[in-house]
Write a protein that holds these residues in place. Structure first.
Motif, PDB file in Angstrom:
ATOM      1  N   UNK A   1       0.797  -1.223   0.000  1.00 59.10           N
ATOM      2  CA  UNK A   1       0.000   0.000   0.000  1.00 59.10           C
ATOM      3  C   UNK A   1       0.838   1.286   0.000  1.00 59.10           C
ATOM      4  N   UNK A   2       2.168   1.171   0.090  1.00 58.15           N
ATOM      5  CA  UNK A   2       3.019   2.368   0.121  1.00 58.15           C
ATOM      6  C   UNK A   2       4.086   2.333  -0.975  1.00 58.15           C
ATOM      7  N   UNK A   3       4.896   1.281  -0.953  1.00 58.29           N
ATOM      8  CA  UNK A   3       6.047   1.247  -1.855  1.00 58.29           C
ATOM      9  C   UNK A   3       5.677   1.268  -3.340  1.00 58.29           C
ATOM     10  N   UNK A   4       4.658   0.536  -3.785  1.00 62.99           N
ATOM     11  CA  UNK A   4       4.363   0.583  -5.226  1.00 62.99           C
ATOM     12  C   UNK A   4       4.043   1.997  -5.722  1.00 62.99           C
ATOM     13  N   UNK A   5       3.308   2.749  -4.911  1.00 63.63           N
ATOM     14  CA  UNK A   5       2.966   4.124  -5.303  1.00 63.63           C
ATOM     15  C   UNK A   5       4.214   4.996  -5.331  1.00 63.63           C
ATOM     16  N   UNK A   6       5.012   4.921  -4.264  1.00 63.10           N
ATOM     17  CA  UNK A   6       6.204   5.764  -4.192  1.00 63.10           C
ATOM     18  C   UNK A   6       7.242   5.356  -5.226  1.00 63.10           C
ATOM     19  N   UNK A   7       7.353   4.061  -5.504  1.00 62.68           N
ATOM     20  CA  UNK A   7       8.286   3.612  -6.551  1.00 62.68           C
ATOM     21  C   UNK A   7       7.965   4.295  -7.879  1.00 62.68           C
ATOM     22  N   UNK A   8       6.699   4.357  -8.190  1.00 59.40           N
ATOM     23  CA  UNK A   8       6.276   4.960  -9.449  1.00 59.40           C
ATOM     24  C   UNK A   8       6.602   6.458  -9.470  1.00 59.40           C
ATOM     25  N   UNK A   9       6.315   7.133  -8.363  1.00 61.81           N
ATOM     26  CA  UNK A   9       6.581   8.568  -8.287  1.00 61.81           C
ATOM     27  C   UNK A   9       8.077   8.858  -8.368  1.00 61.81           C
ATOM     28  N   UNK A  10       8.875   8.083  -7.660  1.00 57.45           N
ATOM     29  CA  UNK A  10      10.319   8.320  -7.642  1.00 57.45           C
ATOM     30  C   UNK A  10      10.963   7.991  -8.988  1.00 57.45           C
ATOM     31  N   UNK A  11      10.488   6.942  -9.636  1.00 55.21           N
ATOM     32  CA  UNK A  11      11.004   6.617 -10.975  1.00 55.21           C
ATOM     33  C   UNK A  11      10.696   7.745 -11.956  1.00 55.21           C
ATOM     34  N   UNK A  12       9.501   8.299 -11.841  1.00 61.80           N
ATOM     35  CA  UNK A  12       9.107   9.399 -12.715  1.00 61.80           C
ATOM     36  C   UNK A  12       9.963  10.634 -12.446  1.00 61.80           C
ATOM     37  N   UNK A  13      10.193  10.929 -11.174  1.00 61.59           N
ATOM     38  CA  UNK A  13      11.043  12.082 -10.812  1.00 61.59           C
ATOM     39  C   UNK A  13      12.463  11.897 -11.348  1.00 61.59           C
ATOM     40  N   UNK A  14      13.010  10.701 -11.164  1.00 62.92           N
ATOM     41  CA  UNK A  14      14.382  10.449 -11.587  1.00 62.92           C
ATOM     42  C   UNK A  14      14.538  10.557 -13.096  1.00 62.92           C
ATOM     43  N   UNK A  15      13.525  10.170 -13.842  1.00 67.05           N
ATOM     44  CA  UNK A  15      13.603  10.216 -15.302  1.00 67.05           C
ATOM     45  C   UNK A  15      13.720  11.644 -15.811  1.00 67.05           C
ATOM     46  N   UNK A  16      13.182  12.589 -15.063  1.00 67.69           N
ATOM     47  CA  UNK A  16      13.213  13.996 -15.498  1.00 67.69           C
ATOM     48  C   UNK A  16      14.150  14.858 -14.669  1.00 67.69           C
ATOM     49  N   UNK A  17      14.926  14.237 -13.825  1.00 71.57           N
ATOM     50  CA  UNK A  17      15.798  14.988 -12.915  1.00 71.57           C
ATOM     51  C   UNK A  17      17.101  15.371 -13.598  1.00 71.57           C
ATOM     52  N   UNK A  18      17.476  16.630 -13.453  1.00 69.62           N
ATOM     53  CA  UNK A  18      18.760  17.118 -13.934  1.00 69.62           C
ATOM     54  C   UNK A  18      19.600  17.486 -12.706  1.00 69.62           C
ATOM     55  N   UNK A  19      20.688  16.773 -12.471  1.00 69.88           N
ATOM     56  CA  UNK A  19      21.484  17.032 -11.269  1.00 69.88           C
ATOM     57  C   UNK A  19      21.897  18.496 -11.167  1.00 69.88           C
ATOM     58  N   UNK A  20      21.831  19.077  -9.973  1.00 71.04           N
ATOM     59  CA  UNK A  20      22.212  20.486  -9.805  1.00 71.04           C
ATOM     60  C   UNK A  20      23.716  20.658  -9.935  1.00 71.04           C
ATOM     61  N   UNK A  21      24.110  21.907 -10.167  1.00 71.08           N
ATOM     62  CA  UNK A  21      25.532  22.236 -10.201  1.00 71.08           C
ATOM     63  C   UNK A  21      26.134  21.960  -8.831  1.00 71.08           C
ATOM     64  N   UNK A  22      27.207  21.195  -8.809  1.00 73.40           N
ATOM     65  CA  UNK A  22      27.866  20.860  -7.549  1.00 73.40           C
ATOM     66  C   UNK A  22      29.092  21.738  -7.390  1.00 73.40           C
ATOM     67  N   UNK A  23      28.969  22.773  -6.639  1.00 74.59           N
ATOM     68  CA  UNK A  23      30.090  23.673  -6.447  1.00 74.59           C
ATOM     69  C   UNK A  23      29.645  24.964  -5.798  1.00 74.59           C
ATOM     70  N   UNK A  24      30.490  25.959  -5.914  1.00 74.66           N
ATOM     71  CA  UNK A  24      30.233  27.253  -5.297  1.00 74.66           C
ATOM     72  C   UNK A  24      29.246  28.048  -6.148  1.00 74.66           C
ATOM     73  N   UNK A  25      28.307  28.716  -5.492  1.00 70.13           N
ATOM     74  CA  UNK A  25      27.391  29.610  -6.172  1.00 70.13           C
ATOM     75  C   UNK A  25      27.612  31.031  -5.670  1.00 70.13           C
ATOM     76  N   UNK A  26      27.658  31.959  -6.614  1.00 71.67           N
ATOM     77  CA  UNK A  26      27.873  33.368  -6.284  1.00 71.67           C
ATOM     78  C   UNK A  26      26.630  34.142  -6.704  1.00 71.67           C
ATOM     79  N   UNK A  27      25.988  34.779  -5.731  1.00 69.71           N
ATOM     80  CA  UNK A  27      24.795  35.580  -5.999  1.00 69.71           C
ATOM     81  C   UNK A  27      25.172  37.049  -5.856  1.00 69.71           C
TER      82      UNK A  27
END
Length: 554
Positions: A121-147
């Protein structure tokens, strides 16, 4: 990259613990499970994660919470992480609210309590959501940010320091990017006078940092390992780096002091095409990187420090540093190079680093996209900068006082400039005034050939009008000419048998100053050839004279 976060929120401690347990059991290896006992606490956590640039994959939130219910939390949180998947935990009585939330906050799913067994009742739903998120995820810049602001001198200095030291960073302009304004708000630094804001991957931040603070934070060495060295080199340009490589490789304990970044003025060159051994050319940054790697390989200590004074206590030469400490040595090499001379026209001072830049400010190139860039100067450095900016700017105008470029610029650069459609050369032209309040807005160009003065819109002016040495810190110790260049070797004995105060029987060596054991090489030296190769050559040759000097004093 840090593990993406799954954030679960519930005001019931037992329920929160149970949710976190089940999430950790199934997803702990791939995600970091973070929990919060209220919407307010969760929002604070979300803001901190945003400042650290850590991604959140899933919000799993209880709907029925006091002060801030689940839907209200999601409305706030999704402004910070709009692509994060979202699921509500609801009781049966709350299903109508959950359904309405699908439309109002576009939640992806709602789950009924209790969710046992989670495998069904939990994992199948979340598995689907997380797989969908990962498919469209673009890793953020890993480093220093200057604003900061494009027109802020402090922001320019931070960008320049990081770039010169070849530290990757992400620039976020407060005037152009909503993300930048949000980060400033989350960091509680919403005062524009308190910028730039520098955000580090570990979650720490600095406001308007000095070069010394940045150097320490990014891991540059600022303190020497020992109080005494065979050779201290002041200046990390081509001459200083060459001296370091040859000195250390031949057994001298060597430390190099550089207040900005190794590479010197040459390090800011976009392209050096006439340096022996590199037929396709290389950038100044590449040359500096290679030289620094080579120097460190032989054991040269490179300190982000500034020398502010020197004194002689035979047989030692003692260098005073900006932080109040001192370094002693047998031999001192001065290779501080030169700085571009300031343009002396009305309105210039307040616009320094706010549209007016001295040297090739490569950090500003992308910001010049679609704009007109003006360059003052007719030597190689100006030509190299023009070629670089032509890749970004709509038009590049080189302003030259003389009749042509041929007297001061290499032929290969002249030919490249002539072949580049968006570069034009204005001969007999000089800037007599700059205009602007908070940043450069216009320049006044005087044309000697026509006698006309024209005011043209401008946001970027780069100045290459000769150079002056940084040698004031040597006053009263080392002899210099009227322009401040250091006199060495034959220049010291041209009008007198020996330099004043010289106590040795021999004459000064070719690159030795009026003080035995203090040498100079590169652009800072009187009569030097202002080329990268000559600086490297002088730095290398000087080490041979240093060995001869040490053989007599040790």
């Amino acid at each position: 990259m840090a593990k993406p976060v799954i954030l679960t929120v519930d005001d019931d401690p037992e329920v929160l613990q149970a949710v976190a347990r089940d999430l950790r059991q199934q997803y702990g290896g791939r995600f970091r499970i973070v929990r919060a006992e209220s919407g307010a606490v969760a929002l604070s956590t979300v803001e901190k994660l945003k400042l650290r640039d850590e991604p959140i994959a899933l919000f799993l939130v209880d709907q029925r919470m006091p002060q801030m219910n689940g839907v209200e939390f999601l409305e706030h949180a999704l402004k910070l992480f709009p692509t994060t998947k979202r699921a509500l935990l609801t009781a049966y009585a709350d299903t109508d609210a959950a359904i309405r939330a699908i439309n109002s906050t576009q939640i992806d799913y709602y789950l009924l309590k209790p969710w046992d067994p989670p495998e069904e009742r939990l994992y199948p739903v979340l598995d689907d959501l997380l797989d969908d998120w990962k498919a469209n995820f673009h890793p953020p810049f890993e480093g220093i940010r200057v604003v900061g602001s494009r027109w802020s001198p402090q922001s320019h200095q931070v960008k320049r320091f990081l770039a010169s030291n070849q530290v990757p960073y992400q620039w976020l302009d407060l005037e152009l990017e909503t993300e930048a304004r949000r980060l400033v708000t989350y960091a509680e630094s919403d005062d524009r006078q308190q910028l730039p804001l520098v955000l580090f991957p570990d979650g720490s931040q600095l406001v308007q940092p000095s070069n010394a603070q940045l150097a320490e934070k990014i891991g540059l060495r600022t303190h020497a390992e020992r109080p005494f060295y065979d050779l201290v080199i002041v200046g990390g340009g081509p001459a200083g780096l060459a001296a370091g490589v040859y000195g250390a490789s031949e057994g001298l304990s060597t430390v190099m002091l550089e207040r900005d970044a190794p590479g010197g003025q040459a390090g800011s060159s976009s392209r050096i095409e006439n340096y022996l051994g590199f037929p396709v050319g290389l950038s100044g940054a590449d040359l500096a990187r290679r030289a620094v790697t080579q120097a460190r390989r032989f054991g040269v200590e490179i300190l982000a420090q500034e020398a502010i004074g020197v004194r002689v206590e035979d047989p030692y030469r003692i260098v005073k540093l900006a932080d109040g400490s001192e370094l002693s040595c047998h031999a001192l090499m001065i290779a501080t190079g030169v700085s571009y001379r300031k343009l002396d026209v009305p309105g210039i001072d307040q616009l320094n680093s706010a549209g007016v830049y001295y040297g090739a400010a490569m950090t500003e190139a992308i910001a010049c996209g679609g704009e007109d860039v003006y360059i003052i100067g007719g030597a190689n450095s100006a030509g190299q900068a023009a070629m670089h900016f032509s890749k970004y700017a709509r038009r590049v105008v080189i302003l030259v006082r003389g009749e042509s470029l041929t007297k001061s610029m290499s032929q290969y650069l002249i030919e490249q400039i002539e072949a580049t459609e968006n570069i034009s050369v204005c001969t007999g032209c000089s800037v007599i005034e700059v205009k602007g309040e908070t940043h450069l807005e216009a320049i006044v160009i005087a044309n000697a050939e026509t006698g006309e003065n024209n005011t043209v819109p401008a946001t970027s002016l780069f100045v290459f009008i000769g150079a002056s040495p940084r040698t004031d810190w040597l006053d009263g110790v080392v002899e210099r000419d009227k322009q401040g260049f250091i006199s060495t070797g034959p220049d010291l004995t041209r009008d007198q048998p020996r330099p004043k105060g010289w106590t040795l029987e021999r004459n000064p060596f070719l690159l030795e100053t009026n003080v035995p054991g203090i040498f100079a090489a590169g652009d800072v030296r009187q009569g030097s050839v202002k080329r990268v190769a000559s600086g490297v050559g002088e730095g290398s040759i000087a080490v041979q004279f240093i060995h001869q000097y040490l053989s007599k004093v040790l």
